[in-house]
Write an enzyme that holds these catalytic residues in place. Structure first.
Site, PDB file in Angstrom:
ATOM      1  NE  ARG A   1      40.169  37.843  38.827  1.00 33.33           N
ATOM      2  CZ  ARG A   1      40.011  36.670  38.224  1.00 33.33           C
ATOM      3  NH1 ARG A   1      40.372  36.514  36.978  1.00 33.33           N
ATOM      4  NH2 ARG A   1      39.509  35.663  38.890  1.00 33.33           N
TER       5      ARG A   1
ATOM      6  NE  ARG B   1      45.415  36.178  33.392  1.00 37.21           N
ATOM      7  CZ  ARG B   1      44.693  35.070  33.430  1.00 37.21           C
ATOM      8  NH1 ARG B   1      45.203  33.938  33.027  1.00 37.21           N
ATOM      9  NH2 ARG B   1      43.447  35.096  33.853  1.00 37.21           N
TER      10      ARG B   1
HETATM   11  C1  LIG Z   1      35.973  32.561  41.245  1.00 38.05           C
HETATM   12  C2  LIG Z   1      37.076  33.497  41.708  1.00 38.05           C
HETATM   13  C3  LIG Z   1      38.460  33.187  41.815  1.00 38.05           C
HETATM   14  N1  LIG Z   1      39.090  34.311  42.267  1.00 38.05           N
HETATM   15  C4  LIG Z   1      38.184  35.319  42.446  1.00 38.05           C
HETATM   16  C5  LIG Z   1      36.916  34.820  42.132  1.00 38.05           C
HETATM   17  C6  LIG Z   1      35.621  35.566  42.298  1.00 38.05           C
HETATM   18  C7  LIG Z   1      35.381  36.577  41.223  1.00 38.05           C
HETATM   19  C8  LIG Z   1      35.149  35.976  39.863  1.00 38.05           C
HETATM   20  O1  LIG Z   1      34.117  35.330  39.678  1.00 38.05           O
HETATM   21  O2  LIG Z   1      36.009  36.223  39.006  1.00 38.05           O
HETATM   22  C9  LIG Z   1      38.408  36.673  42.956  1.00 38.05           C
HETATM   23  C10 LIG Z   1      39.660  37.352  42.632  1.00 38.05           C
HETATM   24  N2  LIG Z   1      40.748  36.894  41.960  1.00 38.05           N
HETATM   25  C11 LIG Z   1      41.686  37.872  41.899  1.00 38.05           C
HETATM   26  C12 LIG Z   1      41.217  38.990  42.613  1.00 38.05           C
HETATM   27  C13 LIG Z   1      42.068  40.196  42.916  1.00 38.05           C
HETATM   28  C14 LIG Z   1      41.430  41.480  42.958  1.00 38.05           C
HETATM   29  C15 LIG Z   1      40.901  41.988  41.634  1.00 38.05           C
HETATM   30  O3  LIG Z   1      41.737  42.455  40.825  1.00 38.05           O
HETATM   31  O4  LIG Z   1      39.681  42.035  41.434  1.00 38.05           O
HETATM   32  C16 LIG Z   1      39.924  38.685  43.050  1.00 38.05           C
HETATM   33  C17 LIG Z   1      38.926  39.547  43.797  1.00 38.05           C
HETATM   34  C18 LIG Z   1      43.000  37.774  41.245  1.00 38.05           C
HETATM   35  C19 LIG Z   1      43.203  36.729  40.226  1.00 38.05           C
HETATM   36  N3  LIG Z   1      42.838  35.399  40.294  1.00 38.05           N
HETATM   37  C20 LIG Z   1      43.301  34.742  39.196  1.00 38.05           C
HETATM   38  C21 LIG Z   1      43.996  35.667  38.357  1.00 38.05           C
HETATM   39  C22 LIG Z   1      44.732  35.327  37.085  1.00 38.05           C
HETATM   40  C23 LIG Z   1      46.036  34.774  37.540  1.00 38.05           C
HETATM   41  C24 LIG Z   1      47.182  34.931  36.590  1.00 38.05           C
HETATM   42  O5  LIG Z   1      47.884  35.962  36.662  1.00 38.05           O
HETATM   43  O6  LIG Z   1      47.394  33.968  35.829  1.00 38.05           O
HETATM   44  C25 LIG Z   1      43.940  36.910  39.008  1.00 38.05           C
HETATM   45  C26 LIG Z   1      44.572  38.203  38.560  1.00 38.05           C
HETATM   46  C27 LIG Z   1      43.170  33.275  38.936  1.00 38.05           C
HETATM   47  C28 LIG Z   1      41.887  32.640  39.277  1.00 38.05           C
HETATM   48  N4  LIG Z   1      41.260  32.704  40.487  1.00 38.05           N
HETATM   49  C29 LIG Z   1      40.078  31.989  40.435  1.00 38.05           C
HETATM   50  C30 LIG Z   1      39.952  31.429  39.153  1.00 38.05           C
HETATM   51  C31 LIG Z   1      38.778  30.600  38.673  1.00 38.05           C
HETATM   52  C32 LIG Z   1      41.105  31.792  38.439  1.00 38.05           C
HETATM   53  C33 LIG Z   1      41.527  31.303  37.078  1.00 38.05           C
HETATM   54  C34 LIG Z   1      40.847  32.052  35.975  1.00 38.05           C
HETATM   55  C35 LIG Z   1      41.799  33.060  35.405  1.00 38.05           C
HETATM   56  O7  LIG Z   1      42.950  32.676  35.134  1.00 38.05           O
HETATM   57  O8  LIG Z   1      41.389  34.207  35.206  1.00 38.05           O
HETATM   58  C36 LIG Z   1      39.132  31.875  41.548  1.00 38.05           C
END
Ligand SMILES: Cc1c2[nH]c(c1CCC(=O)O)Cc1[nH]c(c(CCC(=O)O)c1C)Cc1[nH]c(c(CCC(=O)O)c1C)Cc1[nH]c(c(C)c1CCC(=O)O)C2
Length: 343
Positions: free
Chosen positions: A23, A27
């Site tokens: 990530r 944010r």
């Molecule tokens: C379970 C999972 C998801 N997404 C992902 C997982 C597996 C890894 C983990 O366990 O964290 C993987 C993921 N999500 C994102 C990436 C991009 C690459 C990276 O920077 O690592 C990767 C590899 C961007 C993201 N995916 C998400 C964001 C936040 C989005 C925003 O800008 O509001 C980002 C940068 C949103 C997301 N996406 C997901 C959830 C549960 C959420 C909401 C939680 C949150 O808001 O942090 C599903």
């Protein structure tokens, strides 16, 4: 000279570990928040190659990480298979669900996902053109079990209860879903590699809730099938597997999955993991991401501890899970400086 991440993945022990962060585009960075506001919402950002390329590059410009990870999400594949997907601010993802044979029969075939995912491949191609030559480009997908937990529940859950329920009540349907996701993940990652991804990573965030025979059947086996088929299609492609929360089951996974690197969460100590996991190949991890919020002396000492523990073998420095929005950008710099000073 070969890129440091690729050298570590090939089994080389380096003077100090190459580093990137899960990530890393997110944010906690003001420039990310600005681009995300420009895109409108998170999914519009994921499907906008120009802006997704920009946010992927932001942490590379700011910190000079050794790898960039494609900006996308693991839930784009279920969307490409035909489910509705949206994100509720402050809560997380919502999806239409797959819990009956009828839902399953409406899913698209795996050959039909590329129209939806085309912009993602374009982002990969842009990055492969724009990244500094020393930076490795990592593509990724969710592992079948983790993606299935969201498709069955329609959202994130604390204990993956609905997915465990379907597995118990309708094994055939559950296995059908895992198989469809396994095939879809192969097609999705294969296109990322063709577009320029140099490494792929499988995120199995909820592997820790599978035990015994289920861990083997639904975490290890799909990861092995995906890894074997990708390597058959793309000889020499390095694969990182991240079965988060595997605990003692991390032992033996290089061989069981056929992965070049096993990524570790911070639920296992680096000393234990060096003795039981790194003995069989490259490891990635595993500083607790809370240090990116709290910083200070503890961040420095725990960073050194992780580097020291893995010093005797191939290691890619990373956090144990994604960096959180409340992290301080200055703490990330302190971590990087501390890692690089260990050379
Ligand atoms: C379970 C999972 C998801 N997404 C992902 C997982 C597996 C890894 C983990 O366990 O964290 C993987 C993921 N999500 C994102 C990436 C991009 C690459 C990276 O920077 O690592 C990767 C590899 C961007 C993201 N995916 C998400 C964001 C936040 C989005 C925003 O800008 O509001 C980002 C940068 C949103 C997301 N996406 C997901 C959830 C549960 C959420 C909401 C939680 C949150 O808001 O942090 C599903």
């Amino acid at each position: 000279m070969t890129k440091t991440i690729l050298r570590a993945l090939a089994g080389e022990t380096l003077p100090s570990p190459p580093i990137w962060m899960m990530r890393q585009a997110g944010r906690y960075l003001p420039e990310y928040r600005e681009t995300r506001a420009e895109a409108g919402d998170f999914l519009s950002l994921c499907y906008n190659p120009k802006l997704a390329t920009e946010v992927t590059l932001q942490p590379i410009r700011r910190y000079g990480f050794d790898a960039a990870i494609l900006f996308a999400d693991i839930l784009l594949l279920p969307q490409a298979l035909g489910l509705d997907l949206w994100f509720v601010t402050g809560e997380g993802p919502r999806l239409s669900t797959v819990t009956t044979e009828e839902d399953f029969s409406k899913l698209r075939r795996v050959t039909d996902i590329h129209d939806t995912l085309g912009p993602v491949y374009q982002t990969v191609a842009n990055l492969s053109r724009d990244l500094p030559e020393e930076t490795t480009l990592i593509g990724f997908a969710g592992a079948p079990w983790t993606v299935a937990t969201y498709m069955i529940a329609g959202r994130g859950t604390p204990d993956q209860g609905p997915a465990h329920g379907l597995k118990a009540e309708n094994r055939a349907l559950f296995e059908g879903l895992i198989d469809r996701l396994t095939e879809g993940t192969i097609e999705y990652l294969s296109r990322q590699v063709e577009a320029g991804a140099e490494v792929v990573k499988l995120f199995d965030s909820w592997a820790g809730s599978l035990n015994g025979a289920d861990f083997e059947a639904f975490a290890v086996r799909p990861a092995r099938i995906i890894t074997e088929e990708l390597k058959r299609r793309h000889p020499g492609l390095p694969v990182i597997a991240f079965p988060r929360g595997a605990g003692e089951s991390y032992e033996g996974l290089h061989a069981a999955i056929g992965a070049d690197c096993i990524a570790l969460d911070d639920g296992v100590s680096p000393e234990w993991a060096a003795a039981h996991v790194q003995v069989s190949g490259c490891v990635q991890g595993n500083l607790a991401s809370s240090h990116m919020v709290t910083g200070g002396d503890q961040l420095v000492s725990e960073t050194r501890r992780v580097v020291e523990a893995f010093r005797g073998g191939p290691h890619i420095f990373n956090l144990g899970h994604g960096i959180t929005p409340d992290a301080g950008p200055e703490n990330v710099q302190l971590m990087i400086d501390t890692v690089r000073a260990t050379a």
